[in-house]
Design a protein around this motif. Structure first.
Motif, PDB file in Angstrom:
ATOM      1  N   THR A 144       0.673  -1.328  -0.073  1.00 54.71           N
ATOM      2  CA  THR A 144       0.071  -0.004  -0.026  1.00 54.71           C
ATOM      3  C   THR A 144       0.869   1.338  -0.022  1.00 54.71           C
ATOM      4  O   THR A 144       2.236   1.348   0.243  1.00 54.71           O
ATOM      5  N   GLU A 204       0.863   3.826   2.290  1.00 50.05           N
ATOM      6  CA  GLU A 204       1.208   4.020   3.681  1.00 50.05           C
ATOM      7  C   GLU A 204       2.526   3.062   3.773  1.00 50.05           C
ATOM      8  O   GLU A 204       3.591   3.317   4.774  1.00 50.05           O
ATOM      9  N   VAL A 262      -4.106   2.031   9.445  1.00 47.12           N
ATOM     10  CA  VAL A 262      -3.044   2.833   8.452  1.00 47.12           C
ATOM     11  C   VAL A 262      -2.115   3.351   9.124  1.00 47.12           C
ATOM     12  O   VAL A 262      -0.832   3.342   8.977  1.00 47.12           O
TER      13      VAL A 262
END
Length: 154
Positions: free
Chosen positions: A51, A53, A98
């Motif tokens: 991802t 992140e 996250v």
């Protein structure tokens, strides 16, 4: 015991680390054949472990000659990283998952130690921030922004 997702992730990260340009193009079906799994397992690994992140950009093209391209985002400067993390990824509110992915990225990039990462995770965890989820996610975002600003200013 490791599962198939761990092995697929490890395989892709090894290929990325060996790539001179920091990117890899794969075909979902070929990778599924290698690991003898369904293509949706490959999708799962890419969608959860590669991802933004975590420091990756994923592009895909569907169809007969389709591919998935994974690129590791290179840190140009601490200022750019701080801007990316605090303004684009964290914003005004952030979930624990996250937030943890961002902390793991800081650890992977060598910007925090294992101990610092553990402290950051505990300080921003649901169990410590025991309040309504909307408020908790806003408090977590503010805390992470300040922690990142402090870390990147050293």
């Amino acid at each position: 015991m490791r599962n198939i997702s761990d092995y697929i992730e490890q395989h892709l990260k090894r290929i990325l680390s060996e790539s001179p340009n920091g990117s890899v193009e794969i075909q979902r079906s070929e990778l599924a054949d290698i690991f003898q799994c369904v293509p949706s397992q490959i999708n799962y690994v890419i969608n959860t472990r590669f991802t933004v992140e975590k420091g990756y950009i994923v592009e895909s093209k569907r169809g007969g000659g389709g591919y998935i391209r994974i690129r590791k985002v290179q840190i140009v400067s601490k200022a750019k990283l701080q801007e990316l993390l605090t303004e684009e990824l964290i914003g005004e509110s952030i979930t624990q998952g996250v937030g943890y992915a961002i902390i793991d990225r800081l650890l992977e990039e060598g910007l925090v130690s294992h101990r610092e990462a553990a402290l950051m995770k505990i300080a921003t965890s649901r169990s410590v921030l025991s309040m309504e989820s909307v408020v908790r996610d806003r408090v977590r975002a503010a805390m992470l922004k300040q922690m990142i600003a402090t870390i990147l200013s050293r």
